[in-house]
Design a protein around this motif. Structure first.
Motif, PDB file in Angstrom:
ATOM      1  N   ASN A  94      29.408   9.731  16.833  1.00 26.07           N
ATOM      2  CA  ASN A  94      28.377  10.535  15.560  1.00 26.07           C
ATOM      3  C   ASN A  94      28.058   9.758  15.414  1.00 26.07           C
ATOM      4  O   ASN A  94      27.887   8.178  15.795  1.00 26.07           O
ATOM      5  CB  ASN A  94      29.596  10.897  14.833  1.00 26.07           C
ATOM      6  N   SER A 144      25.958   7.432  12.341  1.00 28.94           N
ATOM      7  CA  SER A 144      26.596   6.560  11.368  1.00 28.94           C
ATOM      8  C   SER A 144      25.085   6.258  10.578  1.00 28.94           C
ATOM      9  O   SER A 144      23.968   5.994  11.384  1.00 28.94           O
ATOM     10  CB  SER A 144      27.358   6.396  11.223  1.00 28.94           C
ATOM     11  N   TYR A 181      29.283  11.230   8.212  1.00 30.55           N
ATOM     12  CA  TYR A 181      28.339  11.511   9.838  1.00 30.55           C
ATOM     13  C   TYR A 181      27.451  12.434  10.470  1.00 30.55           C
ATOM     14  O   TYR A 181      27.965  13.571   9.803  1.00 30.55           O
ATOM     15  CB  TYR A 181      30.097  11.322  11.065  1.00 30.55           C
ATOM     16  N   TYR A 182      27.637  12.100  11.230  1.00 33.17           N
ATOM     17  CA  TYR A 182      26.498  14.152  11.259  1.00 33.17           C
ATOM     18  C   TYR A 182      26.155  13.889  12.566  1.00 33.17           C
ATOM     19  O   TYR A 182      26.377  12.882  13.968  1.00 33.17           O
ATOM     20  CB  TYR A 182      24.237  12.856  10.798  1.00 33.17           C
ATOM     21  N   ARG A 183      26.320  15.029  13.235  1.00 35.56           N
ATOM     22  CA  ARG A 183      26.350  15.488  14.692  1.00 35.56           C
ATOM     23  C   ARG A 183      25.355  15.021  14.891  1.00 35.56           C
ATOM     24  O   ARG A 183      23.956  15.496  14.852  1.00 35.56           O
ATOM     25  CB  ARG A 183      26.874  16.773  15.130  1.00 35.56           C
ATOM     26  N   ILE A 235      25.470   5.196  16.941  1.00 34.44           N
ATOM     27  CA  ILE A 235      26.346   5.743  17.479  1.00 34.44           C
ATOM     28  C   ILE A 235      27.986   4.834  16.776  1.00 34.44           C
ATOM     29  O   ILE A 235      27.312   3.887  17.464  1.00 34.44           O
ATOM     30  CB  ILE A 235      25.612   5.661  18.725  1.00 34.44           C
TER      31      ILE A 235
END
Length: 517
Positions: free
Chosen positions: A358, A360, A305-307, A354
């Protein structure tokens, strides 16, 4: 376009090497190929940052240390300078667009197809870098500008002849790569920004003096408009054969090309154009730097996951850390175009969405309805996706089309594109790059892929595509770097493909293991 270096790390004297749409850099470790490739992001970080010197050796892309670290370390070398040289090609439409009409320079640019620019750099007592010498060669005119340790102008030579330069100075403006030549007003000690005007006064006086009469500015401009700067001989002929002013014509008709009066007039003419020539060359070098996209050898590892961030990011950074944000910022139409291109070239496409607040990043494969988180796939996907996205956004994205036409050039400096990839994917990368090269020909864009690689697969795949006529052999250049035994010096030379896709002058056993007993 060609570029060369002297005394930059192990690159003692490369000569000017051709940068083709597909340029492959090959050699063993520490042979200089990474140094060569990283000069492009080095230029980029130098141009985009306000600096006190022409080069920012340590910046956000690459780290060369400082001038002393970048200078070749040979104990026997007496050279204390690093030299960049560029053979620049010019588009006359761009020249006319950005330069107002200037009497002498306008005539020069009519026949200015290319220009050689060489810049020597030195370090002062504090190891700060400054430009010590600059050479500009166009047609067969040679301008050399020498700058002293105090960073003040020492001398100017035109075709090897030193000219008077007491009222000239060099300054750095607008964070350009090249220092600019300015004239000082004769009566006041300050810069004259419109330096051509002051130099033209000397030309006007010189022509009037030769004619033994006061000529109007309009008449002198007519004489100047007839001059031909295509070569030294053609300039001479256009002067002695002009017929606008009889008094001037009678005085010059019997001149010889070695005549001191002709040389003096020629030097005045060339000097008046130096500021515009420097500005033109600096703009071209700046365009090359700004158009460079650099992809480092070790890209960011995959995360599940990325913020999300509210950043308007539309270009992948050199390590691929912002890949998720770039994919997320695609519009629906861009996403459709990008995914179609990926499927056609690689049989898979990445997508960002999203999930639980987060971002993906997933990979979807052709003929497979499932999608897979990038963290669950092989390490190679995290290494190749930044390359794929960077190429598409820089060369094919419609949103960037206007900028591409404005600059006319796009350069990709990619280290080890084959990293952690199966040979089949490596070959697909070659196919994708070739498709981009062929596509942008109709988009008024020159694209250059500079690949530093150890991959025999990539080298062979290019040869196969040449044989199948998917790419012309003249669009490809292979540059070999070979380090001399126990010496901080590399031999650098070019190898060409033949029509059947084989390499000519290929070093025997280049990819073979070397056994020592």
């Amino acid at each position: 376009m060609k570029i060369g270096f002297k005394n930059l790390r192990s690159l003692v004297n490369t000569g000017n090497l051709s940068i083709k749409p597909m340029t492959i850099l090959l050699g063993q470790n520490s042979s200089g190929k990474s140094t060569f490739l990283r000069t492009f992001p080095l230029l980029k970080q130098s141009i985009e940052t306000r600096t006190t010197g022409p080069i920012l050796w340590y910046g956000r892309f690459v780290d060369f240390g400082d001038f002393s670290n970048a200078l070749n370390e040979s104990e026997n070398s007496k050279n204390d300078f690093i030299e960049y040289s560029f053979e620049l090609d010019f588009n006359k439409e761009n020249i006319n667009r950005y330069y107002r009409k200037k009497p002498v320079f306008e005539n020069i640019e009519r026949n200015l197809d290319n220009c050689l620019v060489a810049i020597q750099l030195k370090g002062d007592k504090e190891n700060k870098t400054y430009t010590s010498k600059m050479q500009i060669v166009f047609n067969d005119f040679d301008i050399e500008i020498v700058i002293g340790k105090n960073k003040e102008l020492e001398s100017i030579f035109i075709d090897g002849i030193k000219i008077k330069s007491d009222n000239l100075t060099m300054v750095n403006l607008n964070n350009g790569f090249l220092p600019t030549l300015f004239l000082l007003k004769d009566d006041e000690n300050h810069f004259a920004l419109s330096s051509e005007r002051f130099s033209l006064r000397k030309i006007f006086k010189e022509i009037s003096s030769i004619s033994n009469r006061k000529l109007s500015d309009e008449t002198i401009l007519k004489i100047l408009n007839q001059l031909n700067f295509n070569s030294n001989k053609e300039l001479f002929d256009s002067i002695i054969k002009q017929d606008i002013v009889k008094g001037f014509a009678n005085k010059v008709k019997d001149w010889e090309i070695e005549n001191d009066k002709y040389i003096n007039l020629k030097n005045h003419l060339i000097t008046s154009a130096i500021p515009s020539l420097i500005s033109l060359c600096d703009s071209k070098i700046t365009s090359i730097a700004n158009s460079t996209s650099y992809i480092a050898p070790l890209r960011a590892t995959a995360e599940r996951y990325y913020r999300p961030q509210d950043l308007n990011v539309d270009e992948v950074d050199f390590q691929g850390k912002n890949l998720a944000l770039v994919l997320r910022n695609f519009s629906q139409s861009e996403r459709n175009e990008f995914e179609k291109w990926c499927l056609n070239n690689f049989s898979f496409f990445p997508r960002a969405k999203i999930l639980g607040g987060n971002i993906s990043v997933t990979v979807n494969f052709k003929n497979n309805s499932g999608e897979h988180n990038i963290a669950d796939l092989g390490f190679g996907f995290s290494q190749i996706l930044p390359v794929i996205v960077q190429i598409w956004t820089g060369s094919l994205r419609k949103k960037n089309k206007r900028y591409r036409r404005y600059s006319g050039i796009k350069i990709y400096a990619i280290e080890q594109p084959e990293l952690h990839l199966h040979p089949k994917i490596q070959a697909l990368i070659v196919d994708a790059l070739i498709s981009v090269i062929n596509f942008v020909r109709n988009e008024e864009l020159s694209v250059y892929f500079i690949l530093e690689t150890h991959s025999e697969t990539i080298v062979n795949a290019i040869g196969t595509r040449i044989y199948k006529k998917k790419i012309d052999k003249n669009d490809v250049n292979v540059i070999i770097f070979e380090r001399e035994n126990n010496k901080p010096k590399s031999q650098v030379y070019e190898v060409k493909y033949s029509d059947d896709g084989t390499l000519k002058n290929w070093p025997y056993g280049f990819f073979e293991e070397e056994w020592q007993f």
